[in-house]
Scaffold this active site. Sequence first.
Site, PDB file in Angstrom:
ATOM      1  N   ASP A 284      29.992  27.496 -16.287  1.00 35.49           N
ATOM      2  CA  ASP A 284      28.899  28.364 -16.067  1.00 35.49           C
ATOM      3  C   ASP A 284      28.187  28.217 -14.565  1.00 35.49           C
ATOM      4  O   ASP A 284      28.747  27.434 -13.736  1.00 35.49           O
ATOM      5  CB  ASP A 284      27.640  28.088 -17.276  1.00 35.49           C
ATOM      6  CG  ASP A 284      27.109  26.856 -16.973  1.00 35.49           C
ATOM      7  OD1 ASP A 284      27.085  26.221 -15.989  1.00 35.49           O
ATOM      8  OD2 ASP A 284      26.364  26.757 -17.877  1.00 35.49           O
TER       9      ASP A 284
ATOM     10  N   ASP B  99      21.243  26.792 -24.899  1.00 36.34           N
ATOM     11  CA  ASP B  99      21.026  26.130 -23.502  1.00 36.34           C
ATOM     12  C   ASP B  99      19.933  26.611 -22.697  1.00 36.34           C
ATOM     13  O   ASP B  99      19.414  27.717 -22.747  1.00 36.34           O
ATOM     14  CB  ASP B  99      22.310  26.250 -22.566  1.00 36.34           C
ATOM     15  CG  ASP B  99      23.459  25.534 -23.020  1.00 36.34           C
ATOM     16  OD1 ASP B  99      23.613  24.608 -23.766  1.00 36.34           O
ATOM     17  OD2 ASP B  99      24.421  25.874 -22.557  1.00 36.34           O
TER      18      ASP B  99
ATOM     19  N   TYR C  59      26.118  37.963 -28.234  1.00 35.91           N
ATOM     20  CA  TYR C  59      25.411  37.871 -26.981  1.00 35.91           C
ATOM     21  C   TYR C  59      25.970  38.835 -25.933  1.00 35.91           C
ATOM     22  O   TYR C  59      26.781  39.691 -26.125  1.00 35.91           O
ATOM     23  CB  TYR C  59      26.520  36.639 -26.409  1.00 35.91           C
ATOM     24  CG  TYR C  59      26.286  35.157 -27.281  1.00 35.91           C
ATOM     25  CD1 TYR C  59      25.091  34.424 -27.103  1.00 35.91           C
ATOM     26  CD2 TYR C  59      26.923  35.038 -28.325  1.00 35.91           C
ATOM     27  CE1 TYR C  59      24.866  33.127 -27.548  1.00 35.91           C
ATOM     28  CE2 TYR C  59      26.660  33.735 -28.927  1.00 35.91           C
ATOM     29  CZ  TYR C  59      25.974  32.885 -28.664  1.00 35.91           C
ATOM     30  OH  TYR C  59      25.621  31.842 -29.293  1.00 35.91           O
TER      31      TYR C  59
ATOM     32  N   ARG D 278      30.862  30.700 -22.422  1.00 40.61           N
ATOM     33  CA  ARG D 278      31.570  30.197 -20.943  1.00 40.61           C
ATOM     34  C   ARG D 278      32.927  29.953 -20.888  1.00 40.61           C
ATOM     35  O   ARG D 278      33.442  30.197 -20.079  1.00 40.61           O
ATOM     36  CB  ARG D 278      30.465  29.109 -20.460  1.00 40.61           C
ATOM     37  CG  ARG D 278      30.455  27.850 -21.452  1.00 40.61           C
ATOM     38  CD  ARG D 278      29.367  26.977 -21.083  1.00 40.61           C
ATOM     39  NE  ARG D 278      28.846  25.980 -21.918  1.00 40.61           N
ATOM     40  CZ  ARG D 278      29.033  24.545 -21.884  1.00 40.61           C
ATOM     41  NH1 ARG D 278      29.556  23.996 -20.790  1.00 40.61           N
ATOM     42  NH2 ARG D 278      28.551  24.161 -22.819  1.00 40.61           N
TER      43      ARG D 278
END
Length: 303
Positions: free
Chosen positions: A80, A38, A66, A179
């Site tokens: 998010d 994103d 991550y 998320r």
Amino acid sequence: MDGILPLWKEKGMTSHDCVFKVRKMLQTKKVGHTGTLDPEVEGVLPLCIGEATKIVPFLTDTSKTYRATALLGYSTDTEDQTGIKKEETPIQSAFSPEEIKKELKSFEGETTQQVPLYSAVKVNGKKLYEYARANEPVTRPFRQIQIHNIRFLSTTYDKVNKTQRIDFDVSCSKGTYIRTLCLDIGKALGYPAHMSALVRTATGDFYENDTITLNQLQDIIDREQSIPLLDIDQGLPHLDSLDVDNETMRKVSYGQKLPLPNPIPKTKFFRILFQKQVIAIYQMHDNRQEIKPARVFRFDDRK
């Protein structure tokens, strides 16, 4: 120009933006990315150049790692930090690191995750975020995902806003929405939550320390230095390999089927190596008596 460019995608850019810029910088159309990030997420984004574009699907399938932040106290419509605040429940007393570690550990292994409403997953030919923007009802699908490892890093309690920040590392299968994981962590602790920050630190065997930025790449080009591309095989260590001789190499170079090897490789797809160079990716033939090419790479050792 063939190989893998381990790019560090910066915030504010889409994965397609990165591909477009690298195509222009390297003056080649054959550039492909290996997993969408994103715009608000930064991190490792390996780009495949030239012949390496043939391995894009095999890199996309690799695990991702991550560094994420879950913020407990309120949720958002996008799950998010970019979304609109929804449910809010102030946290009156902070969770201890031990309590958080226990809940994080419970997420390891195979689990089911509901796809977020603001995503590009299609339902009846229409993307979920299109339903969301049109305020139309839709049933979101569930996915089976794998959390390989999740590790607590730190936590901070905000006495003023009555929220609590949880930082953690997670290694997971492709298709995992971090998320949504943050949202589920909040639910497990009894509070609404959302993801407030995310960085991808690894894709397969490509790590943060391996990467270069677009600015660094441009500097290399301006100085007329060689482009730091990694070998195609460095993107395929998760696939079994099969070494072949000179005669078999010639058959592979022309995309021919081969007899079933013994032992049979364990992975669905496997590398064909000639003199330690990957020359093709093969898979089992439908008849289960032969193996057939999935990808054949251009190479200079045909005889």
